[in-house]
Write an enzyme that holds these catalytic residues in place. Structure first.
Site, PDB file in Angstrom:
ATOM      1  N   ASN A  35      10.108  -1.968   4.843  1.00 30.29           N
ATOM      2  CA  ASN A  35      11.356  -2.493   5.408  1.00 30.29           C
ATOM      3  C   ASN A  35      11.233  -2.808   6.899  1.00 30.29           C
ATOM      4  O   ASN A  35      12.240  -2.900   7.604  1.00 30.29           O
ATOM      5  CB  ASN A  35      12.495  -1.491   5.205  1.00 30.29           C
ATOM      6  CG  ASN A  35      12.680  -1.076   3.756  1.00 30.29           C
ATOM      7  OD1 ASN A  35      12.313   0.023   3.369  1.00 30.29           O
ATOM      8  ND2 ASN A  35      13.221  -1.966   2.937  1.00 30.29           N
ATOM      9  N   HIS A  92       9.557  -4.357  -1.676  1.00 38.92           N
ATOM     10  CA  HIS A  92       9.778  -5.463  -0.728  1.00 38.92           C
ATOM     11  C   HIS A  92       8.475  -6.039  -0.171  1.00 38.92           C
ATOM     12  O   HIS A  92       8.489  -6.822   0.771  1.00 38.92           O
ATOM     13  CB  HIS A  92      10.657  -5.000   0.431  1.00 38.92           C
ATOM     14  CG  HIS A  92      12.034  -4.607   0.016  1.00 38.92           C
ATOM     15  ND1 HIS A  92      12.922  -5.492  -0.559  1.00 38.92           N
ATOM     16  CD2 HIS A  92      12.679  -3.414   0.065  1.00 38.92           C
ATOM     17  CE1 HIS A  92      14.056  -4.863  -0.835  1.00 38.92           C
ATOM     18  NE2 HIS A  92      13.932  -3.593  -0.481  1.00 38.92           N
ATOM     19  N   HIS A 106       6.570   5.181  -4.935  1.00 42.75           N
ATOM     20  CA  HIS A 106       7.715   4.417  -4.443  1.00 42.75           C
ATOM     21  C   HIS A 106       8.661   4.182  -5.623  1.00 42.75           C
ATOM     22  O   HIS A 106       8.478   3.240  -6.407  1.00 42.75           O
ATOM     23  CB  HIS A 106       7.209   3.098  -3.853  1.00 42.75           C
ATOM     24  CG  HIS A 106       8.218   2.407  -3.012  1.00 42.75           C
ATOM     25  ND1 HIS A 106       8.458   2.770  -1.700  1.00 42.75           N
ATOM     26  CD2 HIS A 106       9.083   1.405  -3.288  1.00 42.75           C
ATOM     27  CE1 HIS A 106       9.411   1.991  -1.204  1.00 42.75           C
ATOM     28  NE2 HIS A 106       9.811   1.154  -2.148  1.00 42.75           N
ATOM     29  N   HIS A 137      11.137   5.118  -0.883  1.00 46.11           N
ATOM     30  CA  HIS A 137      12.025   4.106  -1.472  1.00 46.11           C
ATOM     31  C   HIS A 137      13.519   4.441  -1.428  1.00 46.11           C
ATOM     32  O   HIS A 137      14.319   3.544  -1.205  1.00 46.11           O
ATOM     33  CB  HIS A 137      11.638   3.749  -2.909  1.00 46.11           C
ATOM     34  CG  HIS A 137      12.573   2.787  -3.592  1.00 46.11           C
ATOM     35  ND1 HIS A 137      12.663   1.462  -3.216  1.00 46.11           N
ATOM     36  CD2 HIS A 137      13.465   2.946  -4.591  1.00 46.11           C
ATOM     37  CE1 HIS A 137      13.565   0.851  -3.986  1.00 46.11           C
ATOM     38  NE2 HIS A 137      14.066   1.735  -4.820  1.00 46.11           N
TER      39      HIS A 137
HETATM   40 FE   FE2 Z   1      11.691   0.182  -1.854  1.00 45.47          FE
HETATM   41 FE   FE2 Z   2      12.595   1.003   1.425  1.00 46.84          FE
END
Ligand code: FE2
Ligand code: FE2
Length: 273
Positions: A40, A68, A151, A176
């Site tokens: 992120n 992501h 994750h 996560h």
């Molecule tokens: Fe994630």
């Molecule tokens: Fe995340």
């Protein structure tokens, strides 16, 4: 040896506290290797080459990602060429990136890093159990210290992988959810485990994003930009002590560094490694 895993770094505030805190933290806690989940880093979603370089310069040794991972396509080149950044090992072989990394700690020990993505309440992915078996089978047997970032959304998913890998890897640590869990422990076979190490970013938020925007969209179904929030920035992570000769974990503890503590760390006269 002592390893720190930093939880999901969210946007500019997350990267800032990493820059401020890391070198002081490494010195104070005598950390040999810093791994960070950076999925992120880029404005809350994905990671850019500039973010990668910034985190490396800050003192991070290796990077894991998550769902992501491919949000910024500029990162594909880094994923293909650098040896200290991994994709989830249960992503398809065609997906850019490497399924494990081997890095060297400050004390000269080799450490393997593997990322797995969960399957409960997440996009379908290949079997993480089969994927980790494959990676472990192909790993150089002289490497004793192995850290797995799971994750995943569901604690059951993470516990199942933790128990499955107990005694075969040094640590199974979750990322996560952006929320740290209070279940850190040493499993019977000598694997350190925790469902989630938490988030590195603004805690006055919903998972790092502006609470007002998330609530409004959740209530009304009207899409709004989920900007990264700004306040109560903390660095969340977990420190694991590992016997480098056997790869067994001997201790695990959560850490949370506030902005105030990060400022103090950056002002201490600790020199970067
Ligand atoms: Fe994630
Ligand atoms: Fe995340």
């Amino acid at each position: 040896m002592r390893i720190l895993l930093i939880g999901d770094i969210v946007g500019k505030p997350g990267r800032r506290i990493v820059r401020q805190a890391i070198s002081g933290l490494v010195e104070r806690e005598r950390i040999d290797l810093v791994i960070a989940n950076a999925e992120n880093s880029a404005a809350g979603s994905g990671i850019t080459p500039a973010n990668y370089e910034e985190l490396m310069a800050a003192g991070i040794d290796a990077i894991t990602l998550g769902d992501h991972i491919y949000r910024r396509r500029e990162i594909y080149r880094i994923l293909e060429t650098k040896d200290n950044i991994v994709k989830p090992a249960n992503y398809p072989p065609e997906a850019p990136g490497k399924e494990f990394a081997v890095v060297t700690s400050a004390g000269g020990d080799k450490v393997a890093i593997i990322s797995l993505i969960g399957r409960v309440f997440m996009k379908p992915a290949d079997c993480p159990f089969a994927a980790v078996d494959r990676v472990l089978r192909n790993l150089d047997k002289t490497i004793k210290v192995i850290v797995v970032d799971v994750h995943a959304e569901a604690t059951s998913d993470k516990q199942a992988l933790g128990r499955y890998l107990d005694g075969r890897v040094s640590a199974v640590l979750g990322t996560h959810t952006h929320v740290p869990t209070a279940d850190e422990c040493l499993l019977p076979g000598g694997t350190a485990f925790q469902c989630d190490v938490g988030m590195t970013g603004p805690y006055d938020s919903i998972l790092g994003r502006r609470a007002d925007r998330v609530i409004e969209t959740t209530r009304t179904f009207m899409p709004l930009a989920f900007d990264v929030a700004s306040n109560d920035v903390r660095l969340g992570g977990t420190i694991v002590d590992i016997d480098a000769a056997t790869g067994k974990a001997t201790d695990i503890r959560r850490i949370c560094v506030t902005e105030e503590q990060a400022t103090a760390l950056s002002q201490s006269d600790s020199a970067p490694r």
